[in-house]
Scaffold this active site. Structure first.
Site, PDB file in Angstrom:
ATOM      1  N   CYS A  13       0.798  -1.214   0.000  1.00  0.00           N
ATOM      2  CA  CYS A  13       0.000   0.000   0.000  1.00  0.00           C
ATOM      3  C   CYS A  13       0.833   1.267   0.000  1.00  0.00           C
ATOM      4  O   CYS A  13       1.988   1.280   0.394  1.00  0.00           O
ATOM      5  CB  CYS A  13      -0.884   0.048   1.246  1.00  0.00           C
ATOM      6  N   GLY A  39       0.415   0.542  -5.049  1.00  0.00           N
ATOM      7  CA  GLY A  39      -0.840  -0.194  -4.985  1.00  0.00           C
ATOM      8  C   GLY A  39      -1.755   0.238  -6.103  1.00  0.00           C
ATOM      9  O   GLY A  39      -2.011   1.435  -6.251  1.00  0.00           O
ATOM     10  N   ASN A 122      -0.419   0.764   5.817  1.00  0.00           N
ATOM     11  CA  ASN A 122       0.568   0.114   4.958  1.00  0.00           C
ATOM     12  C   ASN A 122       1.383  -0.822   5.842  1.00  0.00           C
ATOM     13  O   ASN A 122       1.993  -0.375   6.808  1.00  0.00           O
ATOM     14  CB  ASN A 122       1.478   1.181   4.310  1.00  0.00           C
ATOM     15  N   GLY A 123       1.384  -2.103   5.498  1.00  0.00           N
ATOM     16  CA  GLY A 123       2.139  -3.076   6.294  1.00  0.00           C
ATOM     17  C   GLY A 123       1.312  -4.318   6.528  1.00  0.00           C
ATOM     18  O   GLY A 123       0.283  -4.524   5.874  1.00  0.00           O
ATOM     19  N   CYS A 262      12.644  -2.002   5.845  1.00  0.00           N
ATOM     20  CA  CYS A 262      12.596  -2.970   4.740  1.00  0.00           C
ATOM     21  C   CYS A 262      13.613  -2.582   3.661  1.00  0.00           C
ATOM     22  O   CYS A 262      13.456  -1.566   2.977  1.00  0.00           O
ATOM     23  CB  CYS A 262      11.202  -2.984   4.123  1.00  0.00           C
ATOM     24  N   TYR A 268      13.747  -2.256  -4.904  1.00  0.00           N
ATOM     25  CA  TYR A 268      12.731  -2.270  -5.955  1.00  0.00           C
ATOM     26  C   TYR A 268      11.523  -1.350  -5.731  1.00  0.00           C
ATOM     27  O   TYR A 268      11.114  -0.651  -6.644  1.00  0.00           O
ATOM     28  CB  TYR A 268      12.244  -3.718  -6.141  1.00  0.00           C
ATOM     29  N   SER A 315      12.434  -0.245 -13.199  1.00  0.00           N
ATOM     30  CA  SER A 315      12.947  -0.323 -11.834  1.00  0.00           C
ATOM     31  C   SER A 315      14.461  -0.534 -11.764  1.00  0.00           C
ATOM     32  O   SER A 315      15.079  -0.236 -10.754  1.00  0.00           O
ATOM     33  CB  SER A 315      12.229  -1.429 -11.066  1.00  0.00           C
ATOM     34  N   ASP A 382      18.917  -6.579 -13.577  1.00  0.00           N
ATOM     35  CA  ASP A 382      17.571  -6.552 -12.988  1.00  0.00           C
ATOM     36  C   ASP A 382      17.703  -6.407 -11.474  1.00  0.00           C
ATOM     37  O   ASP A 382      18.755  -6.726 -10.899  1.00  0.00           O
ATOM     38  CB  ASP A 382      16.805  -7.840 -13.345  1.00  0.00           C
ATOM     39  N   ASP A 383      16.642  -5.930 -10.834  1.00  0.00           N
ATOM     40  CA  ASP A 383      16.734  -5.684  -9.384  1.00  0.00           C
ATOM     41  C   ASP A 383      16.519  -6.947  -8.557  1.00  0.00           C
ATOM     42  O   ASP A 383      17.038  -7.062  -7.460  1.00  0.00           O
ATOM     43  CB  ASP A 383      15.720  -4.608  -8.972  1.00  0.00           C
ATOM     44  N   CYS A 419       7.697 -12.741   2.649  1.00  0.00           N
ATOM     45  CA  CYS A 419       7.655 -11.562   3.516  1.00  0.00           C
ATOM     46  C   CYS A 419       6.355 -11.581   4.306  1.00  0.00           C
ATOM     47  O   CYS A 419       5.289 -11.807   3.739  1.00  0.00           O
ATOM     48  CB  CYS A 419       7.720 -10.295   2.674  1.00  0.00           C
ATOM     49  N   CYS A 473      15.725  -4.853   7.666  1.00  0.00           N
ATOM     50  CA  CYS A 473      15.172  -6.211   7.569  1.00  0.00           C
ATOM     51  C   CYS A 473      15.663  -6.807   6.254  1.00  0.00           C
ATOM     52  O   CYS A 473      15.601  -6.155   5.209  1.00  0.00           O
ATOM     53  CB  CYS A 473      13.644  -6.159   7.575  1.00  0.00           C
ATOM     54  N   CYS A 476      13.627 -11.722   3.605  1.00  0.00           N
ATOM     55  CA  CYS A 476      13.313 -12.473   2.376  1.00  0.00           C
ATOM     56  C   CYS A 476      14.575 -13.039   1.727  1.00  0.00           C
ATOM     57  O   CYS A 476      14.497 -13.963   0.918  1.00  0.00           O
ATOM     58  CB  CYS A 476      12.520 -11.614   1.400  1.00  0.00           C
TER      59      CYS A 476
HETATM   60  S1  SF4 Z   1      11.079  -9.685   4.350  1.00  0.00           S
HETATM   61 FE1  SF4 Z   1      12.000  -8.579   2.603  1.00  0.00          FE
HETATM   62  S2  SF4 Z   1      10.329  -7.437   1.676  1.00  0.00           S
HETATM   63 FE2  SF4 Z   1       9.648  -8.080   3.715  1.00  0.00          FE
HETATM   64  S3  SF4 Z   1      10.143  -6.339   5.079  1.00  0.00           S
HETATM   65 FE3  SF4 Z   1      11.870  -7.747   5.154  1.00  0.00          FE
HETATM   66  S4  SF4 Z   1      13.262  -7.004   3.533  1.00  0.00           S
HETATM   67 FE4  SF4 Z   1      11.258  -6.096   3.166  1.00  0.00          FE
END
Ligand code: SF4
Length: 496
Positions: A13, A39, A122-123, A262, A268, A315, A382-383, A419, A473, A476
């Protein structure tokens, strides 16, 4: 017919809020328009209008499925129906909650003992299943399947007298990722989870205050960036704040020692012209390209050869600039070319019997400039690679242009884990890096590239360095989740 899901993670979002502006709805419209990339399934605006004759506020709302420009196509909606000097807006992808449930379209709006309340989120809340089930056992009726509704019910049930304290009590109970805009009869409240997973920034437009997921929403309306809403902060913007210029802050009581922004926002999601987590996205994305060129350069085959670097638009454009600059600095003969052209007008595709839907979709979105690729050593930047299906089709498309070799370079590490903090990734079993157990050579062969290299996690973190409390974070990529995930969510993932 089953919808073909985009082969990129989707951000859940984009949110926007404004307080103290005579054209609050119109400003929100432009802000949401700038945040459209966050979004595209649904959008909405709620305004707060003060009715002098009754000395109370009325909340006006307009929302629907589709792009901002479609949902607010009729100018009268913004100028006549959505009156008021304060507003919040929301762009949505489906997250926790199904796409076709119209009750899932935000902002949510309720009227309870404390007055009117509207919310945009958002989240993703990591304990919402537990909270929802407890609330349901207590007789609470949910209208949507969205996790965000839990915040409204917790607020409404709070016994605190002051509305902002009711909201604080609700936020003390939830865990996970949330950046919020909340409209009350007297204020705009902006709040961010204690880890700061998702971005949220504060700006000023004349005497009005604005908040948005990214600063590109400020640029479009001429607002000035002041600062980020801090992780764990509940920021109250009201008349007093407008008059004094000083805003009141409360804090969510569970303060972690570290923030976990994040990192994928830099890879991206965010627009390169935005400032996110206090950094220019463009600068970090260029750095990702530079570090990738240092780690995994592509060399020309001989004196007569030259490497052609092409980005997967849009991107990867910025990172490709970084890759080429660094390659040239290191003495490599690498030239930037526009080798892939992206069509922004992809509509419905009518499948031919000999074509896969994915191939047709990729071909209707991208085409090659054959003259610049033929007989060259080509590096595609690519990202990220998610399922690998689009990357594979891209390599095939470039191969048809007759290059000597195709090398694939990715400005992030292999995505192996889902994620739970607000990005929509395919299930773990669909992630190509997970399916191939992180074997990069095997993934490269599957894509049909002559070589494949990813940026290492170490270099990704070098591009966005930690600073005191500020950390990122990377779950992923690494599988290390900074906030515990409910067992039920893990089970849902395994069931997919
Ligand atoms: S898991 Fe990946 S996409 Fe999700 S918040 Fe962590 S870094 Fe971001």
């Amino acid at each position: 017919m089953r919808t073909l899901r985009p082969d990129k993670p989707r951000c859940h979002c984009g949110i926007f809020g404004i307080f103290g502006h005579p054209e609050a709805a119109l400003m929100s419209y432009y802000g949401l328009h700038a945040l459209q990339h966050r979004g595209q399934e649904a959008t909405g605006i709620v305004t707060s209008e003060f009715l002098t004759e009754r000395s109370k506020n009325r909340f006006n709302v307009h929302k629907g499925n589709g792009l901002v420009s479609d949902v607010f196509r009729d100018e009268k909606i913004l100028k006549t129906a959505l009156k008021g000097t304060a507003a919040i807006g929301h762009n949505r992808y489906s997250t926790t909650g199904s796409t076709d449930n119209k009750f899932n379209v935000q902002p949510f709006i309720v009227n309870y003992k404390g007055g009117n309340l509207a919310l945009g989120h958002n989240g993703n809340l990591t304990n919402f299943r537990t909270l929802r089930s407890k609330l349901q056992q207590d007789g609470v009726i949910f209208q949507s399947t969205s996790d965000s509704e839990v915040i409204l019910h917790l607020t409404a049930r709070s016994q605190k007298r002051e509305q902002v304290l009711q909201i604080k009590e609700a936020l003390d109970a939830v865990t996970g990722a949330y950046s919020l805009v909340i409209l009350t009869d007297t204020s705009l409240i902006a709040a961010r989870d204690p880890h700061g997973f998702r971005p949220l920034c504060l700006g000023k437009l004349g005497s009005a205050f604005v908040v948005a997921s990214e600063t590109c929403a400020f640029d479009i309306i001429g607002a000035t960036y002041i600062r980020d809403v801090a992780p764990g902060e509940i920021l109250v913007i009201d008349r007093q704040g407008l008059e004094t210029g000083r805003l009141r802050s409360l804090w969510v009581s569970r303060k972690p020692n570290e923030h976990h922004h994040c990192i994928f926002e830099y890879v991206y999601f965010s627009r390169p012209d935005s400032k996110v987590f206090g950094e220019n996205v463009d600068r970090i994305r260029r750095k990702l390209g530079k570090l990738l060129a240092q780690e995994s350069p592509v060399k020309a085959e001989g004196p007569d050869d030259r490497v052609i670097a092409i980005s997967v638009p849009d991107s990867s454009n910025t990172a490709t600039l970084g890759f080429v600059t660094e390659s040239q600095k290191n003495g490599d003969d690498v030239r930037l070319e526009i080798g892939l052209i992206r069509s922004h007008y992809v509509g419905r595709t009518f499948i031919q019997p000999d074509q896969s839907r994915r191939e047709l979709k990729v071909k209707s979105k991208f085409n090659t400039v054959k003259g610049v690729l033929k007989d060259r050593t080509v590096v595609i930047i690519d990202d990220s690679i998610v399922r690998g299906t689009t990357s594979k089709q891209l390599v095939k498309l470039v191969r048809e242009a007759g290059p000597k070799e195709i090398h694939f370079r990715v400005t992030s590490p292999p995505i192996r884990y889902p994620c739970y903090y607000g990005m929509d990734f395919p299930s773990k079993g669909e992630l190509i890096a997970n399916k191939m157990e992180g074997d990069v050579e095997r993934i490269g062969r599957e894509l049909g590239a002559d070589s494949l290299k990813y940026l290492s996690l170490e270099k990704l973190l070098e591009a966005a360095p930690a600073d005191g409390m500020k950390k990122y974070c990377t779950a992923c990529f690494s599988g290390v989740y900074p906030v515990a995930i409910e067992q039920e969510a893990l089970k849902d993932e395994n069931d997919l």
